[in-house]
Design a protein around this motif. Structure first.
Motif, PDB file in Angstrom:
ATOM      1  N   PRO A  21       0.769  -1.298   0.139  1.00  0.00           N
ATOM      2  CA  PRO A  21      -0.085   0.061   0.050  1.00  0.00           C
ATOM      3  C   PRO A  21       0.840   1.093   0.098  1.00  0.00           C
ATOM      4  O   PRO A  21       0.353   2.319  -0.624  1.00  0.00           O
ATOM      5  N   ILE A  22       1.933   1.417   0.574  1.00  0.00           N
ATOM      6  CA  ILE A  22       2.779   2.389   0.697  1.00  0.00           C
ATOM      7  C   ILE A  22       3.541   2.546  -0.849  1.00  0.00           C
ATOM      8  O   ILE A  22       3.559   3.814  -1.392  1.00  0.00           O
ATOM      9  N   VAL A  23       3.704   1.823  -1.477  1.00  0.00           N
ATOM     10  CA  VAL A  23       4.620   1.758  -2.792  1.00  0.00           C
ATOM     11  C   VAL A  23       3.432   2.341  -3.482  1.00  0.00           C
ATOM     12  O   VAL A  23       3.677   3.171  -4.392  1.00  0.00           O
ATOM     13  N   THR A  27       3.412   5.864  -5.769  1.00  0.00           N
ATOM     14  CA  THR A  27       3.311   6.014  -7.126  1.00  0.00           C
ATOM     15  C   THR A  27       2.271   6.599  -7.490  1.00  0.00           C
ATOM     16  O   THR A  27       1.994   6.674  -8.906  1.00  0.00           O
ATOM     17  N   GLY A  28       1.450   7.083  -6.665  1.00  0.00           N
ATOM     18  CA  GLY A  28      -0.093   7.601  -7.264  1.00  0.00           C
ATOM     19  C   GLY A  28      -1.081   6.946  -7.158  1.00  0.00           C
ATOM     20  O   GLY A  28      -2.090   7.424  -7.985  1.00  0.00           O
ATOM     21  N   GLU A  33      -6.454   7.798   1.861  1.00  0.00           N
ATOM     22  CA  GLU A  33      -7.769   7.141   2.344  1.00  0.00           C
ATOM     23  C   GLU A  33      -7.692   5.556   1.806  1.00  0.00           C
ATOM     24  O   GLU A  33      -8.191   4.916   2.715  1.00  0.00           O
ATOM     25  N   GLU A  34      -7.284   5.561   0.524  1.00  0.00           N
ATOM     26  CA  GLU A  34      -7.145   4.114   0.162  1.00  0.00           C
ATOM     27  C   GLU A  34      -6.119   3.156   0.746  1.00  0.00           C
ATOM     28  O   GLU A  34      -6.127   2.046   1.525  1.00  0.00           O
ATOM     29  N   VAL A  35      -4.986   4.003   1.228  1.00  0.00           N
ATOM     30  CA  VAL A  35      -4.006   3.355   2.273  1.00  0.00           C
ATOM     31  C   VAL A  35      -4.528   3.038   3.602  1.00  0.00           C
ATOM     32  O   VAL A  35      -4.401   1.878   4.111  1.00  0.00           O
ATOM     33  N   PHE A  36      -5.295   3.979   4.077  1.00  0.00           N
ATOM     34  CA  PHE A  36      -5.951   3.766   5.207  1.00  0.00           C
ATOM     35  C   PHE A  36      -6.603   2.436   5.430  1.00  0.00           C
ATOM     36  O   PHE A  36      -6.857   1.641   6.228  1.00  0.00           O
ATOM     37  N   GLU A  37      -7.469   2.303   4.368  1.00  0.00           N
ATOM     38  CA  GLU A  37      -8.495   1.203   4.271  1.00  0.00           C
ATOM     39  C   GLU A  37      -7.629  -0.139   4.058  1.00  0.00           C
ATOM     40  O   GLU A  37      -8.121  -1.078   4.387  1.00  0.00           O
ATOM     41  N   LYS A  38      -6.663  -0.102   3.298  1.00  0.00           N
ATOM     42  CA  LYS A  38      -5.655  -1.277   3.336  1.00  0.00           C
ATOM     43  C   LYS A  38      -5.230  -1.915   4.574  1.00  0.00           C
ATOM     44  O   LYS A  38      -5.292  -2.915   4.727  1.00  0.00           O
ATOM     45  N   TYR A  39      -4.802  -0.799   5.517  1.00  0.00           N
ATOM     46  CA  TYR A  39      -4.272  -1.058   6.680  1.00  0.00           C
ATOM     47  C   TYR A  39      -5.351  -1.376   7.707  1.00  0.00           C
ATOM     48  O   TYR A  39      -5.134  -2.250   8.524  1.00  0.00           O
TER      49      TYR A  39
END
Length: 184
Positions: A21-23, A27-28, A33-39
């Motif tokens: 998710p960080i990568v 990379t845009g 918000e999408e990263v938060f949802e992944k974690y």
């Protein structure tokens, strides 16, 4: 590109080299918000609610979620080992009275780490007992409502079809890491 020493431990070693998710964020491909949802699945709605009014106080029990809360240095009270909560329980004893005490002190939300009891390595298991008392209070008290969690429960509907839903009590499918409650 080699970024660290890799010792082959198992077939997942290479997959743990990069935090996907960080990568994707860098990379845009993903928004914050999408990263938060992944974690922390289901967390964005909770964060919106917690950040809606910067005057609402938050009672925190062992979670890093307040890092994402606006003005967390002013609004978040930490009770990581549940000492404060147990003092209230001993003094007031009745769940509805405890809710009124929290409301009188301007607490509107409770944020809890669902895995807090797992850090208790003492023979007495005192933190584990406190945590059970705390979760029982949250689940069985009028005026406290679950608004978000990443715990997923297995539920049979009226036709005995298996489905999954977010929740705290029931047959746990995915244990989850947090729960957010609102004091009404």
């Amino acid at each position: 590109v080699r970024t660290s020493n890799i010792y082959v431990v198992d077939n997942m070693t290479g997959k743990r080299l990069f935090d996907e998710p960080i990568v994707q964020y860098q990379t845009g491909e993903f928004s914050a918000e999408e990263v938060f949802e992944k974690y922390l699945p289901n967390v964005n709605s909770a964060l919106k609610e917690l950040n809606k009014n910067e005057k609402d106080l938050i009672y925190r029990v062992g979670t890093s979620l307040p890092f994402f809360i606006d003005k967390n240095d002013e609004r978040v009270f930490s009770d990581n080992l549940l000492g404060f909560f147990m003092n209230i329980v001993q003094k007031y004893q009745v769940n509805e009275t405890i809710v009124e005490v929290l409301k009188a002190n301007d607490f509107k939300y409770i944020v809890v780490n669902l895995n807090l009891a797992s850090i208790d390595k003492t023979p007495e298991k005192s933190l584990e007992r406190k945590f059970i008392t705390f979760m029982t209070f949250l689940q069985n008290t009028e005026g406290i409502q679950l608004i978000a969690t990443d715990r997923i429960l297995q539920v049979d509907d009226e036709n005995n079809n298996l489905r999954y839903q977010y929740g705290i009590e029931g047959q746990i499918h995915t244990p989850g890491t947090y729960a957010v409650y609102q004091i009404q």
